[in-house]
Design a protein around this motif. Structure first.
Motif, PDB file in Angstrom:
ATOM      1  N   ALA A 176       0.832  -1.209   0.000  1.00 50.37           N
ATOM      2  CA  ALA A 176       0.000   0.000   0.000  1.00 50.37           C
ATOM      3  C   ALA A 176       0.867   1.260   0.000  1.00 50.37           C
ATOM      4  O   ALA A 176       0.558   2.246  -0.683  1.00 50.37           O
ATOM      5  CB  ALA A 176      -0.924  -0.014   1.217  1.00 50.37           C
ATOM      6  N   TRP A 177       1.963   1.221   0.773  1.00 51.08           N
ATOM      7  CA  TRP A 177       2.871   2.379   0.811  1.00 51.08           C
ATOM      8  C   TRP A 177       3.459   2.641  -0.562  1.00 51.08           C
ATOM      9  O   TRP A 177       3.488   3.787  -1.040  1.00 51.08           O
ATOM     10  CB  TRP A 177       3.984   2.113   1.822  1.00 51.08           C
ATOM     11  N   ALA A 178       3.941   1.600  -1.234  1.00 46.74           N
ATOM     12  CA  ALA A 178       4.586   1.771  -2.534  1.00 46.74           C
ATOM     13  C   ALA A 178       3.614   2.301  -3.578  1.00 46.74           C
ATOM     14  O   ALA A 178       3.948   3.188  -4.373  1.00 46.74           O
ATOM     15  CB  ALA A 178       5.188   0.448  -2.994  1.00 46.74           C
ATOM     16  N   GLN A 179       2.401   1.770  -3.595  1.00 44.94           N
ATOM     17  CA  GLN A 179       1.419   2.227  -4.581  1.00 44.94           C
ATOM     18  C   GLN A 179       1.045   3.682  -4.350  1.00 44.94           C
ATOM     19  O   GLN A 179       0.923   4.462  -5.295  1.00 44.94           O
ATOM     20  CB  GLN A 179       0.196   1.316  -4.531  1.00 44.94           C
ATOM     21  N   ALA A 180       0.861   4.057  -3.078  1.00 47.24           N
ATOM     22  CA  ALA A 180       0.530   5.448  -2.772  1.00 47.24           C
ATOM     23  C   ALA A 180       1.697   6.372  -3.100  1.00 47.24           C
ATOM     24  O   ALA A 180       1.509   7.490  -3.591  1.00 47.24           O
ATOM     25  CB  ALA A 180       0.145   5.577  -1.302  1.00 47.24           C
ATOM     26  N   PHE A 181       2.904   5.896  -2.847  1.00 41.60           N
ATOM     27  CA  PHE A 181       4.098   6.703  -3.082  1.00 41.60           C
ATOM     28  C   PHE A 181       4.286   7.006  -4.564  1.00 41.60           C
ATOM     29  O   PHE A 181       4.580   8.146  -4.957  1.00 41.60           O
ATOM     30  CB  PHE A 181       5.317   5.961  -2.526  1.00 41.60           C
ATOM     31  N   LEU A 182       4.086   6.004  -5.429  1.00 43.97           N
ATOM     32  CA  LEU A 182       4.344   6.164  -6.863  1.00 43.97           C
ATOM     33  C   LEU A 182       3.126   6.665  -7.645  1.00 43.97           C
ATOM     34  O   LEU A 182       3.254   6.978  -8.830  1.00 43.97           O
ATOM     35  CB  LEU A 182       4.806   4.834  -7.462  1.00 43.97           C
ATOM     36  N   ARG A 183       1.974   6.755  -7.007  1.00 43.45           N
ATOM     37  CA  ARG A 183       0.741   7.103  -7.726  1.00 43.45           C
ATOM     38  C   ARG A 183       0.831   8.423  -8.483  1.00 43.45           C
ATOM     39  O   ARG A 183       0.310   8.536  -9.604  1.00 43.45           O
ATOM     40  CB  ARG A 183      -0.444   7.125  -6.745  1.00 43.45           C
ATOM     41  N   PRO A 184       1.480   9.471  -7.951  1.00 48.85           N
ATOM     42  CA  PRO A 184       1.504  10.741  -8.707  1.00 48.85           C
ATOM     43  C   PRO A 184       2.334  10.684  -9.982  1.00 48.85           C
ATOM     44  O   PRO A 184       2.287  11.622 -10.782  1.00 48.85           O
ATOM     45  CB  PRO A 184       2.126  11.728  -7.697  1.00 48.85           C
ATOM     46  N   LEU A 185       3.105   9.619 -10.190  1.00 44.13           N
ATOM     47  CA  LEU A 185       4.085   9.594 -11.270  1.00 44.13           C
ATOM     48  C   LEU A 185       3.477   9.020 -12.550  1.00 44.13           C
ATOM     49  O   LEU A 185       2.943   7.917 -12.554  1.00 44.13           O
ATOM     50  CB  LEU A 185       5.279   8.738 -10.846  1.00 44.13           C
ATOM     51  N   PRO A 186       3.526   9.744 -13.690  1.00 42.98           N
ATOM     52  CA  PRO A 186       3.057   9.198 -14.975  1.00 42.98           C
ATOM     53  C   PRO A 186       3.850   7.955 -15.361  1.00 42.98           C
ATOM     54  O   PRO A 186       4.998   7.772 -14.951  1.00 42.98           O
ATOM     55  CB  PRO A 186       3.304  10.346 -15.965  1.00 42.98           C
ATOM     56  N   ALA A 187       3.234   7.111 -16.186  1.00 45.03           N
ATOM     57  CA  ALA A 187       3.843   5.823 -16.538  1.00 45.03           C
ATOM     58  C   ALA A 187       5.209   5.993 -17.204  1.00 45.03           C
ATOM     59  O   ALA A 187       6.152   5.249 -16.907  1.00 45.03           O
ATOM     60  CB  ALA A 187       2.901   5.037 -17.440  1.00 45.03           C
TER      61      ALA A 187
END
Length: 366
Positions: free
Chosen positions: A288-299
């Protein structure tokens, strides 16, 4: 002639006082970074900084031209050599940084409490008035956690450089070390770091510092050569059986150091096999931490980050692998700094979180 001599003596005395005051402030900062507020009090017996009576502090990290640091420090200095309830210290590792240790306690005003701003508001005003300045601000921390506050302020400064106001507080996201299963994480961390116990304390301390800042900065901080830093790291790497020039190895050691510093206590007893880092990173809170951390980043920026890590944080090598220019890679990394709130290029202190987040999400995708 006598008047000139007296003026020259007075100027020499003033410069000597300013130098000693600067050294004393740095000594206090060093003790707090080592988690030793009591040592800081002992070093300043007879002239204890009011900051050391505070319960909490924030770190304000100001980026400004090196020539501006001394005038700023002296402008807010009081007769005791401190800065009221706060301390402003010239960073010895990075010549463009000024470190503000700002007390974060509440004070009574007309029967009600309000937050005391101290010199923090003065530093904000400097940034508003100077377009070449930027300011990163940490969350409140106990005095013994000054090092963590400095790390947060460094990441916030990376964000501040790309915002219109050039001022940014820390994003408040929980660190990965605090989300892992405590007992298993501590067993893994202490097992990984145990070989360091047999090494000289200087080697261990230098290893800790180089996980948080570049080698050149560590060399300036403790006034030894980069070659000596490299020799200590090679000794630590051999003991740990790790290549400490590899970004993934450094990320693992940095996480283990964070766990052992925040999870104090006796060695956990267990008869189970020692967990691996993969075991810890495959837990639900880590995912959950990793997904939330990287969520703002475009693919496409995420792909650039992954290639950059695969290239051991070498932008030129990453550009060759992707087939784009080195400047484009660096532009993507600057964008990632602003979106993720981590310093990647200036001093590289945010790279460890990137390594772990990409590793976790790759495992989730697999």
């Amino acid at each position: 002639m006598t008047v000139l001599r007296r003026a020259w003596d007075a100027d020499r005395t003033l410069r000597g006082y300013q130098y000693k005051a600067r050294q004393l402030r740095f000594a206090v900062l060093s003790a707090l970074l080592a988690g030793e507020p009591t040592l800081a009090r002992r070093m300043t017996t007879g002239a204890v900084p009011p900051l050391l009576d505070a319960d909490r502090l924030r770190v304000y990290l100001l980026r400004c031209p090196p020539t501006d640091r001394d005038p700023i420090t002296r402008a807010y200095q009081d007769p005791s050599g401190y800065h009221g309830r706060d301390l402003i210290v010239q960073c010895p590792a990075f010549k463009e940084h000024l470190i503000g240790l700002i007390a974060d306690d509440e004070e009574e005003v007309d029967g009600s409490s309000r937050q005391a701003l101290g010199r923090g508001e003065a530093l904000r005003r400097l940034v508003r008035d100077n377009p070449h300045y930027a300011l990163g601000i940490s969350d409140p921390h106990p005095l013994g956690a000054t090092a963590e506050a400095c790390s947060q302020a460094t990441h916030a400064l990376a964000v501040a450089r790309s915002t219109p106001t050039r001022i940014a507080p820390h994003d408040g996201q929980s660190p990965l070390a605090g989300l892992l299963p405590r007992q298993q994480a501590l067993i893994w961390a202490r097992t990984l770091l145990r070989p360091l116990d047999a090494l000289p304390k200087t080697t261990t301390d230098i290893t800790r510092l180089t996980m948080a800042m570049p080698r050149s900065a560590v060399a300036r901080l403790i006034n030894i050569s980069r070659n000596t830093i490299t020799a200590h790291l090679r000794r630590a790497g051999r003991a740990l059986d790790l290549d400490l020039d590899d970004v993934r190895a450094r990320a693992a050691v940095n996480l283990a150091l964070a766990l052992t510093s925040t999870c104090a206590g006796p060695e956990p007893e267990t008869h189970n096999p020692t967990p691996t880092l993969d075991d810890l990173l495959q837990t639900d809170p880590a995912g959950a931490w990793a997904q939330a951390f990287l969520r703002p980043l475009p693919a496409h920026h995420r792909r650039t980050l992954q290639t950059w890590i695969d290239a051991n944080a070498d932008a030129q090598d990453a550009a060759r692998r992707i087939g784009i220019s080195r400047n484009t890679v660096r532009t993507h990394l600057r964008t990632a700094e602003a979106l993720l709130g981590r310093d990647l290029l200036t001093h590289g202190t945010g790279i460890h979180d990137i390594v772990h987040a990409l590793r976790i999400t790759a495992d989730l995708a697999a």
